[in-house]
Motif scaffolding. Structure first.
Motif, PDB file in Angstrom:
ATOM      1  N   ALA A 176       0.831  -1.209   0.000  1.00  0.00           N
ATOM      2  CA  ALA A 176       0.000   0.000   0.000  1.00  0.00           C
ATOM      3  C   ALA A 176       0.863   1.256   0.000  1.00  0.00           C
ATOM      4  N   LEU A 188       0.798   4.356  -2.619  1.00  0.00           N
ATOM      5  CA  LEU A 188       0.444   5.702  -2.163  1.00  0.00           C
ATOM      6  C   LEU A 188       1.635   6.659  -2.142  1.00  0.00           C
ATOM      7  N   LEU A 189       2.776   6.155  -1.742  1.00  0.00           N
ATOM      8  CA  LEU A 189       3.977   6.973  -1.572  1.00  0.00           C
ATOM      9  C   LEU A 189       5.156   6.233  -2.216  1.00  0.00           C
ATOM     10  N   GLN A 249       7.846   7.156   2.192  1.00  0.00           N
ATOM     11  CA  GLN A 249       7.342   6.060   3.029  1.00  0.00           C
ATOM     12  C   GLN A 249       7.881   6.173   4.453  1.00  0.00           C
ATOM     13  N   TRP A 309       6.236   9.101   6.255  1.00  0.00           N
ATOM     14  CA  TRP A 309       4.878   8.784   6.720  1.00  0.00           C
ATOM     15  C   TRP A 309       4.927   7.884   7.946  1.00  0.00           C
ATOM     16  N   LEU A 338      -4.444   1.871   5.283  1.00  0.00           N
ATOM     17  CA  LEU A 338      -3.750   2.135   4.023  1.00  0.00           C
ATOM     18  C   LEU A 338      -4.506   1.570   2.825  1.00  0.00           C
ATOM     19  N   ASP A 339      -5.074   0.388   2.989  1.00  0.00           N
ATOM     20  CA  ASP A 339      -5.872  -0.178   1.902  1.00  0.00           C
ATOM     21  C   ASP A 339      -7.061   0.712   1.581  1.00  0.00           C
ATOM     22  N   ALA A 345      -7.148   3.964   2.046  1.00  0.00           N
ATOM     23  CA  ALA A 345      -6.625   5.189   1.443  1.00  0.00           C
ATOM     24  C   ALA A 345      -6.299   4.998  -0.037  1.00  0.00           C
ATOM     25  N   ARG A 346      -5.899   3.806  -0.389  1.00  0.00           N
ATOM     26  CA  ARG A 346      -5.544   3.577  -1.793  1.00  0.00           C
ATOM     27  C   ARG A 346      -6.740   3.198  -2.650  1.00  0.00           C
TER      28      ARG A 346
END
Length: 143
Positions: free
Chosen positions: A90, A94-95, A101, A104, A138-139, A141-142
């Protein structure tokens, strides 16, 4: 020869495998991947051991076994590996840069899930449930 009644499609037979051997090889690959991720995240041995729910000495033993291509792990350890791999995936989406990473993971996050702490602090609580919660976050967010 296998007989199949007319009108019923038979699924191809799966190749035989020794599940224990397959799992041990999968575990070795997973651990090697998590060791690489930990290096990219610049985690110390104690931090990595905490994420894996064990001691630094056990992580070293696991590393040696994984280098041999087979690693027997408990269900808890396999679950932890899975969550860490999912978190990494993830974050890669995202990053995409390692610096972002790490930033974050290590800097305060005002989202209620983190309560002003760095996500890494939540991950290092030692509870497998925290790995799960961060992965779901995170899942989500993506998308």
């Amino acid at each position: 020869m296998r007989l199949v009644p007319i009108g019923i499609d038979a699924a191809p037979a799966a190749p035989e495998r020794k599940d224990g051997d397959w799992a041990a090889r999968r575990n070795a690959v997973g651990l090697r991947q998590v060791l690489s991720i930990a290096q990219g995240w610049q985690l110390g041995q104690a931090e990595l051991a905490r994420l894996l729910g064990t001691t630094p000495r056990t992580v070293q033993r696991w590393r040696a076994q994984a280098d041999g291509g087979r690693l027997e792990l408990s269900a808890d350890a396999v679950e932890r590996l899975s969550y860490l791999l999912g978190i990494h995936k993830a974050l890669m989406i995202l990053l995409p840069t390692p610096d972002n990473q790490r930033h974050w993971l290590r800097h305060a996050n005002t989202d209620a899930l983190f309560g002003g702490q760095a996500p890494l602090a939540r991950l290092l609580s030692g509870q497998v449930a925290d790995l799960y919660v961060v992965r779901r976050y995170l899942d989500g967010a993506r998308g």
